[in-house]
Design a protein around this motif. Structure first.
Motif, PDB file in Angstrom:
ATOM      1  N   ALA A 106      35.519   6.336  -8.227  1.00  0.00           N
ATOM      2  CA  ALA A 106      35.198   4.907  -8.176  1.00  0.00           C
ATOM      3  C   ALA A 106      36.230   4.094  -8.947  1.00  0.00           C
ATOM      4  O   ALA A 106      36.616   2.994  -8.517  1.00  0.00           O
ATOM      5  N   ASP A 107      36.709   4.613 -10.069  1.00  0.00           N
ATOM      6  CA  ASP A 107      37.708   3.900 -10.859  1.00  0.00           C
ATOM      7  C   ASP A 107      39.026   3.751 -10.114  1.00  0.00           C
ATOM      8  O   ASP A 107      39.829   2.873 -10.431  1.00  0.00           O
ATOM      9  N   SER A 108      39.251   4.603  -9.103  1.00  0.00           N
ATOM     10  CA  SER A 108      40.468   4.485  -8.298  1.00  0.00           C
ATOM     11  C   SER A 108      40.365   3.370  -7.265  1.00  0.00           C
ATOM     12  O   SER A 108      41.334   3.075  -6.571  1.00  0.00           O
ATOM     13  N   GLY A 109      39.173   2.746  -7.163  1.00  0.00           N
ATOM     14  CA  GLY A 109      38.974   1.648  -6.222  1.00  0.00           C
ATOM     15  C   GLY A 109      38.024   1.962  -5.098  1.00  0.00           C
ATOM     16  O   GLY A 109      37.705   1.092  -4.295  1.00  0.00           O
ATOM     17  N   ALA A 110      37.554   3.212  -5.019  1.00  0.00           N
ATOM     18  CA  ALA A 110      36.623   3.600  -3.963  1.00  0.00           C
ATOM     19  C   ALA A 110      35.203   3.175  -4.329  1.00  0.00           C
ATOM     20  O   ALA A 110      34.919   2.758  -5.448  1.00  0.00           O
ATOM     21  N   THR A 111      34.314   3.302  -3.359  1.00  0.00           N
ATOM     22  CA  THR A 111      32.896   2.998  -3.548  1.00  0.00           C
ATOM     23  C   THR A 111      32.104   4.272  -3.313  1.00  0.00           C
ATOM     24  O   THR A 111      32.406   5.039  -2.392  1.00  0.00           O
TER      25      THR A 111
ATOM     26  N   GLU B 173      19.865  11.671 -14.352  1.00  0.00           N
ATOM     27  CA  GLU B 173      21.272  11.782 -13.997  1.00  0.00           C
ATOM     28  C   GLU B 173      21.811  10.464 -13.456  1.00  0.00           C
ATOM     29  O   GLU B 173      22.931  10.054 -13.776  1.00  0.00           O
ATOM     30  N   MET B 174      21.026   9.774 -12.657  1.00  0.00           N
ATOM     31  CA  MET B 174      21.483   8.502 -12.106  1.00  0.00           C
ATOM     32  C   MET B 174      21.751   7.485 -13.215  1.00  0.00           C
ATOM     33  O   MET B 174      22.697   6.698 -13.126  1.00  0.00           O
ATOM     34  N   GLU B 175      20.952   7.516 -14.245  1.00  0.00           N
ATOM     35  CA  GLU B 175      21.140   6.562 -15.342  1.00  0.00           C
ATOM     36  C   GLU B 175      22.511   6.723 -15.988  1.00  0.00           C
ATOM     37  O   GLU B 175      23.101   5.753 -16.464  1.00  0.00           O
ATOM     38  N   GLN B 176      23.029   7.950 -15.999  1.00  0.00           N
ATOM     39  CA  GLN B 176      24.329   8.215 -16.611  1.00  0.00           C
ATOM     40  C   GLN B 176      25.488   8.061 -15.630  1.00  0.00           C
ATOM     41  O   GLN B 176      26.644   8.156 -16.041  1.00  0.00           O
ATOM     42  N   THR B 177      25.178   7.828 -14.361  1.00  0.00           N
ATOM     43  CA  THR B 177      26.214   7.871 -13.325  1.00  0.00           C
ATOM     44  C   THR B 177      26.488   6.526 -12.672  1.00  0.00           C
ATOM     45  O   THR B 177      27.648   6.171 -12.425  1.00  0.00           O
ATOM     46  N   VAL B 178      25.442   5.749 -12.371  1.00  0.00           N
ATOM     47  CA  VAL B 178      25.613   4.602 -11.475  1.00  0.00           C
ATOM     48  C   VAL B 178      25.871   3.307 -12.232  1.00  0.00           C
ATOM     49  O   VAL B 178      25.535   3.157 -13.406  1.00  0.00           O
ATOM     50  N   ASP B 179      26.478   2.368 -11.495  1.00  0.00           N
ATOM     51  CA  ASP B 179      26.663   0.997 -11.986  1.00  0.00           C
ATOM     52  C   ASP B 179      25.552   0.081 -11.482  1.00  0.00           C
ATOM     53  O   ASP B 179      25.088  -0.803 -12.195  1.00  0.00           O
ATOM     54  N   ASP B 180      25.167   0.282 -10.225  1.00  0.00           N
ATOM     55  CA  ASP B 180      24.177  -0.556  -9.558  1.00  0.00           C
ATOM     56  C   ASP B 180      23.074   0.331  -8.999  1.00  0.00           C
ATOM     57  O   ASP B 180      23.285   1.530  -8.754  1.00  0.00           O
ATOM     58  N   VAL B 181      21.914  -0.265  -8.753  1.00  0.00           N
ATOM     59  CA  VAL B 181      20.821   0.489  -8.136  1.00  0.00           C
ATOM     60  C   VAL B 181      20.207  -0.326  -7.003  1.00  0.00           C
ATOM     61  O   VAL B 181      20.187  -1.560  -7.030  1.00  0.00           O
ATOM     62  N   VAL B 182      19.720   0.399  -6.008  1.00  0.00           N
ATOM     63  CA  VAL B 182      18.876  -0.148  -4.951  1.00  0.00           C
ATOM     64  C   VAL B 182      17.633   0.733  -4.941  1.00  0.00           C
ATOM     65  O   VAL B 182      17.713   1.929  -4.666  1.00  0.00           O
ATOM     66  N   VAL B 183      16.489   0.164  -5.286  1.00  0.00           N
ATOM     67  CA  VAL B 183      15.241   0.921  -5.364  1.00  0.00           C
ATOM     68  C   VAL B 183      14.407   0.598  -4.133  1.00  0.00           C
ATOM     69  O   VAL B 183      14.158  -0.578  -3.829  1.00  0.00           O
ATOM     70  N   ILE B 184      13.987   1.634  -3.406  1.00  0.00           N
ATOM     71  CA  ILE B 184      13.145   1.427  -2.233  1.00  0.00           C
ATOM     72  C   ILE B 184      11.895   2.288  -2.348  1.00  0.00           C
ATOM     73  O   ILE B 184      11.891   3.333  -3.008  1.00  0.00           O
ATOM     74  N   HIS B 185      10.857   1.831  -1.714  1.00  0.00           N
ATOM     75  CA  HIS B 185       9.574   2.551  -1.724  1.00  0.00           C
ATOM     76  C   HIS B 185       8.861   2.225  -0.417  1.00  0.00           C
ATOM     77  O   HIS B 185       8.739   1.061  -0.038  1.00  0.00           O
TER      78      HIS B 185
ATOM     79  N   ILE C 126      29.673   2.550  -8.269  1.00  0.00           N
ATOM     80  CA  ILE C 126      28.766   3.620  -7.880  1.00  0.00           C
ATOM     81  C   ILE C 126      27.369   3.027  -7.799  1.00  0.00           C
ATOM     82  O   ILE C 126      26.873   2.460  -8.775  1.00  0.00           O
ATOM     83  N   THR C 127      26.769   3.127  -6.636  1.00  0.00           N
ATOM     84  CA  THR C 127      25.430   2.578  -6.413  1.00  0.00           C
ATOM     85  C   THR C 127      24.447   3.710  -6.166  1.00  0.00           C
ATOM     86  O   THR C 127      24.691   4.586  -5.326  1.00  0.00           O
ATOM     87  N   GLY C 128      23.350   3.691  -6.889  1.00  0.00           N
ATOM     88  CA  GLY C 128      22.293   4.667  -6.687  1.00  0.00           C
ATOM     89  C   GLY C 128      21.222   4.116  -5.777  1.00  0.00           C
ATOM     90  O   GLY C 128      20.658   3.052  -6.044  1.00  0.00           O
TER      91      GLY C 128
END
Length: 245
Positions: A181-186, A196-208, A36-38
């Motif tokens: 995601a645990d089933s193999g999906a992205t 909420e994202m802190e509790q949900t994602v594995d990876d992050v992409v931060v843009i500004h 899961i990517t935020g």
């Protein structure tokens, strides 16, 4: 679920200019499969524009973005590979949830049985006969997610999916996305709700300002600090470096 190698989504020097304003500027990042990517950033940072380019809804000014290894418009039967919720305005208020999903099921080319399966998955079975105009914002979010799940896609792309959900709904969404995601999906989630994202994602992409600020594993990007603190520090450093150039 089959999980091929290579990025599930990859932006390469992606740029989109509206008139003279760059909504996305020279943006490059990769999304790892099975995670899961935020996609994080302030309002107006280019998150939605980036996802729209990924899904073939907006044409880049330059650069490219590939989904599951190819441009989105080259994916055969896309609903079987990519599910997306960028907004919920496409739900006709006079249709019931079941009728909405039956139409989407025909378009996606999946079995009619999937309608009841996704209604159950998003906990809308009891309300399936109600017209969408009677739905709360959170229920419409669930219906939109059910539509995206019809084809059992290997990539799920969501823009602010927790909008309108109460705390119970947010917890349900978090658990549902983790299970998927645990089933193999992205899963790719664009959001500015950092707690909420802190509790949900594995990876992050931060843009500004349409530019990449940071990308990687959540723990590597935050260095163990709370996501909100790390995020605000990254944006501050980015702005200071931009002004110094």
């Amino acid at each position: 679920m089959h999980t091929p190698t290579g990025p599930a989504m990859q932006a390469i020097r992606l740029t989109k200019t509206f008139r003279s304003r760059a909504a996305v500027a020279d943006l490059s990042f990769s999304v790892r499969r099975g995670r899961i990517t935020g996609l994080l950033g302030p309002n107006g940072s280019g998150k939605t524009t980036t996802l729209r380019m990924a899904l073939g809804l907006t044409r880049p000014t330059s650069g490219s973005v590939r989904v599951l290894g190819r441009p989105y418009d080259e994916i055969a039967e896309p609903a079987r590979h990519v599910g997306a919720v960028l907004d919920i305005t496409g739900i006709h208020p006079a249709r019931t949830a079941r009728d909405h999903l039956r139409i989407a099921q025909l378009t996606a080319g999946v079995s009619p049985e999937r309608v009841d399966e996704v209604l159950l998955a998003v906990d809308l079975s009891d309300a399936a006969g109600q017209k969408a105009r009677t739905y709360s914002l959170g229920m419409r979010q669930r219906l939109a997610l059910a539509t995206a799940l019809l084809g059992s896609p290997e990539l799920l792309v969501l823009d602010e999916p927790a909008n309108g959900l109460d705390p119970t709904g947010i917890r349900w969404l978090r658990d549902a996305l983790r299970s998927y995601a645990d089933s193999g999906a992205t899963v790719v989630i664009a959001s500015h709700v950092l707690a909420e994202m802190e509790q949900t994602v594995d990876d992050v992409v931060v843009i500004h300002g349409g530019r990449l600020v940071a990308a990687g594993d959540l723990q590597d990007v935050t260095l163990g600090a709370p996501l909100e603190d790390a995020y605000l520090g990254l944006l501050r450093s980015f702005e200071e470096a931009r002004r110094a150039r």
